[in-house]
Write a protein that holds these residues in place. Structure first.
Motif, PDB file in Angstrom:
ATOM      1  N   SER A  66       0.250  -1.801  -0.075  1.00  0.00           N
ATOM      2  CA  SER A  66      -0.240  -0.238  -0.040  1.00  0.00           C
ATOM      3  C   SER A  66       1.525   0.979  -0.393  1.00  0.00           C
ATOM      4  O   SER A  66       1.799   1.279   0.385  1.00  0.00           O
ATOM      5  CB  SER A  66      -1.001   0.584   1.288  1.00  0.00           C
ATOM      6  OG  SER A  66      -2.029  -1.062   1.282  1.00  0.00           O
ATOM      7  N   GLY A  68       0.616   5.145   0.928  1.00  0.00           N
ATOM      8  CA  GLY A  68      -0.714   6.208   0.543  1.00  0.00           C
ATOM      9  C   GLY A  68      -0.016   7.669  -0.344  1.00  0.00           C
ATOM     10  O   GLY A  68       0.975   7.904  -0.575  1.00  0.00           O
ATOM     11  N   LEU A 105      -3.497   2.225   4.199  1.00  0.00           N
ATOM     12  CA  LEU A 105      -3.578   3.384   3.767  1.00  0.00           C
ATOM     13  C   LEU A 105      -4.864   4.323   5.227  1.00  0.00           C
ATOM     14  O   LEU A 105      -4.333   5.483   4.489  1.00  0.00           O
ATOM     15  CB  LEU A 105      -4.474   3.337   2.861  1.00  0.00           C
ATOM     16  CG  LEU A 105      -3.595   3.031   1.365  1.00  0.00           C
ATOM     17  CD1 LEU A 105      -4.925   3.318   0.154  1.00  0.00           C
ATOM     18  CD2 LEU A 105      -2.625   3.864   1.080  1.00  0.00           C
TER      19      LEU A 105
END
Length: 128
Positions: A66, A68, A105
């Motif tokens: 992930s 961000g 996230l």
């Protein structure tokens, strides 16, 4: 923009895109995030290895990563939550991978909390 906008890119056998988008939305909402855009992309082993090497220093494939974008910073427009990359060839459960990536996230981190992220992940996945 109002609400969550979730893009599913690529194909993963075994889980319909609509189910994965719903699980992703549930994970964000349970973590207190109700607005923003994110993308979930299914990638091959070479791409996930490249990302893992470039961003984590691990020259090996993994199941989910992930990244961000806006995180907790103010955004000038619609909030850009980030991107989730999933390698189906290295993922036992696509549902778990998408929830795991979404919770990261949303700002959660199982390596730094006292089990909250993984407990929430289990609770989300327990709902039929």
């Amino acid at each position: 923009m109002s609400g969550l906008e979730i893009e599913i890119l690529g194909e993963a056998a075994g889980a319909p895109a609509s189910e994965l988008a719903s699980l992703c939305a549930c994970a964000f909402e349970r973590a207190g995030v109700t607005e923003g855009h994110l993308a979930v992309e299914f990638v091959g082993e070479d791409r996930i290895t490249e990302l893992n090497r470039d961003y984590r220093g691990l020259d090996e494939p993994t199941d989910v990563l992930s990244f961000g974008i806006d995180e907790n910073r103010p955004a000038s427009g619609p909030r850009e939550l980030g991107d989730i990359f999933i390698c189906p060839a290295h993922t036992e459960d696509l549902r778990e991978a998408v929830v795991h990536g979404a919770l990261h996230l949303a700002g959660m981190d199982h390596e730094r909390d006292d089990g909250e992220m993984l407990a929430l992940q289990a609770a989300i996945l327990a709902v039929p």
